[in-house]
Design a protein around this motif. Structure first.
Motif, PDB file in Angstrom:
ATOM      1  N   GLU A 131      -2.225 -23.222 -24.943  1.00  4.69           N
ATOM      2  CA  GLU A 131      -2.100 -24.629 -25.346  1.00  4.69           C
ATOM      3  C   GLU A 131      -2.469 -24.783 -26.826  1.00  4.69           C
ATOM      4  N   VAL A 144      -7.325 -21.887 -26.366  1.00  5.09           N
ATOM      5  CA  VAL A 144      -7.440 -22.812 -25.235  1.00  5.09           C
ATOM      6  C   VAL A 144      -6.193 -22.611 -24.373  1.00  5.09           C
ATOM      7  N   LYS A 146      -3.428 -23.119 -21.307  1.00  3.37           N
ATOM      8  CA  LYS A 146      -2.909 -24.298 -20.627  1.00  3.37           C
ATOM      9  C   LYS A 146      -3.689 -24.515 -19.331  1.00  3.37           C
ATOM     10  N   ALA A 147      -3.778 -25.785 -18.922  1.00  2.00           N
ATOM     11  CA  ALA A 147      -4.632 -26.142 -17.790  1.00  2.00           C
ATOM     12  C   ALA A 147      -4.304 -25.323 -16.542  1.00  2.00           C
ATOM     13  N   ALA A 148      -3.029 -25.074 -16.300  1.00  4.43           N
ATOM     14  CA  ALA A 148      -2.630 -24.353 -15.091  1.00  4.43           C
ATOM     15  C   ALA A 148      -2.971 -22.874 -15.158  1.00  4.43           C
ATOM     16  N   ARG A 150      -5.918 -21.683 -16.673  1.00  8.28           N
ATOM     17  CA  ARG A 150      -7.352 -21.466 -16.864  1.00  8.28           C
ATOM     18  C   ARG A 150      -7.990 -20.960 -15.573  1.00  8.28           C
ATOM     19  N   ASP A 156     -13.849 -27.554 -10.609  1.00  5.62           N
ATOM     20  CA  ASP A 156     -12.486 -27.772 -10.119  1.00  5.62           C
ATOM     21  C   ASP A 156     -12.452 -27.875  -8.597  1.00  5.62           C
TER      22      ASP A 156
END
Length: 225
Positions: A131, A144, A146-148, A150, A156
């Protein structure tokens, strides 16, 4: 021969003190001006070591001058944000919101191969998973994902976790670290009793021992010769 030995020893001690005063950063974490100072100090020290005809003071004074200059620059950078940007530069965003910033690569003389190499060192093998990628002022790369992509965290999964502090070293190579022992709920007698339970009769027979935040003792005895 004795003169060379003494000169080398004196210069070695001065360089070690100078580097210690400069701080605890690793080579890869040094700012450009700090790396330049470190290289110049080593060069200044090597000349009087090799040439006994040069007065020792002629090697010591430049080293102390470089050290004073480095401390002054560090102090200025610490107090002024603008000066810090001029001296150290600013971080460069190589990838922003998943998009590669080509102009930043050209400005920093940084190649995609450099980026891919540093991403692999962080266990990221697909640039599409990134990201943000930021080139720090010391040359290190901050990423950093991407959220998917991590790693899953207890947060979570809505899991509560207990507090964990770093383990406290109590014994290293047979030597009891008294100041660390005072930070725990143990005293020397209690520690010796715990060691006796696992068959160790003396603290001097312990190679390493530590206690974690739960009070659990980890211990390894010295190998018998």
């Amino acid at each position: 021969m004795l003169v060379v030995f003494i000169r080398t020893l004196v210069l070695y001690i001065i360089v070690i003190i100078a580097m210690r005063i400069m701080g605890k950063r690793q080579i890869g974490e040094l700012q450009p001006f700090e790396l330049a100072v470190a290289i110049m100090i080593s060069e200044l020290a090597s000349v009087p070591m090799q040439n006994t005809g040069i007065p020792l003071v002629n090697g010591i004074i430049p080293i102390l001058t470089m050290l004073a200059a480095q401390i002054f620059i560090s102090f200025v950078a610490l107090k002024s944000t603008k000066a810090r940007e001029i001296i150290c530069g600013r971080p460069s965003i190589l990838i922003s919101a998943g998009k590669i910033n080509e102009q930043v690569f050209r400005n920093e003389l940084y190649t995609l191969n450099d980026l891919l190499e540093q991403l692999r060192s962080k266990d990221i093998y697909d640039i599409a998973d990134v990201e943000y990628a930021i080139l720090e002022t010391n040359g290190q790369l901050s990423v950093v994902p991407k959220a998917a992509k991590r790693n899953v965290t207890p947060e979570d999964l809505n899991l509560s976790v207990k507090y964990e502090a770093p383990a406290i070293d109590l014994i290293i190579d047979g030597q009891l670290i008294t100041k660390n022992l005072k930070r725990t709920n143990l005293d020397k007698e209690t520690l010796e009793m715990e060691l006796n339970k696992i068959g160790i009769n003396r603290i001097g027979d312990v190679f390493f021992a530590s206690v974690d935040s739960d009070g659990k003792l980890f211990c390894q005895a010295k190998e018998k010769k």
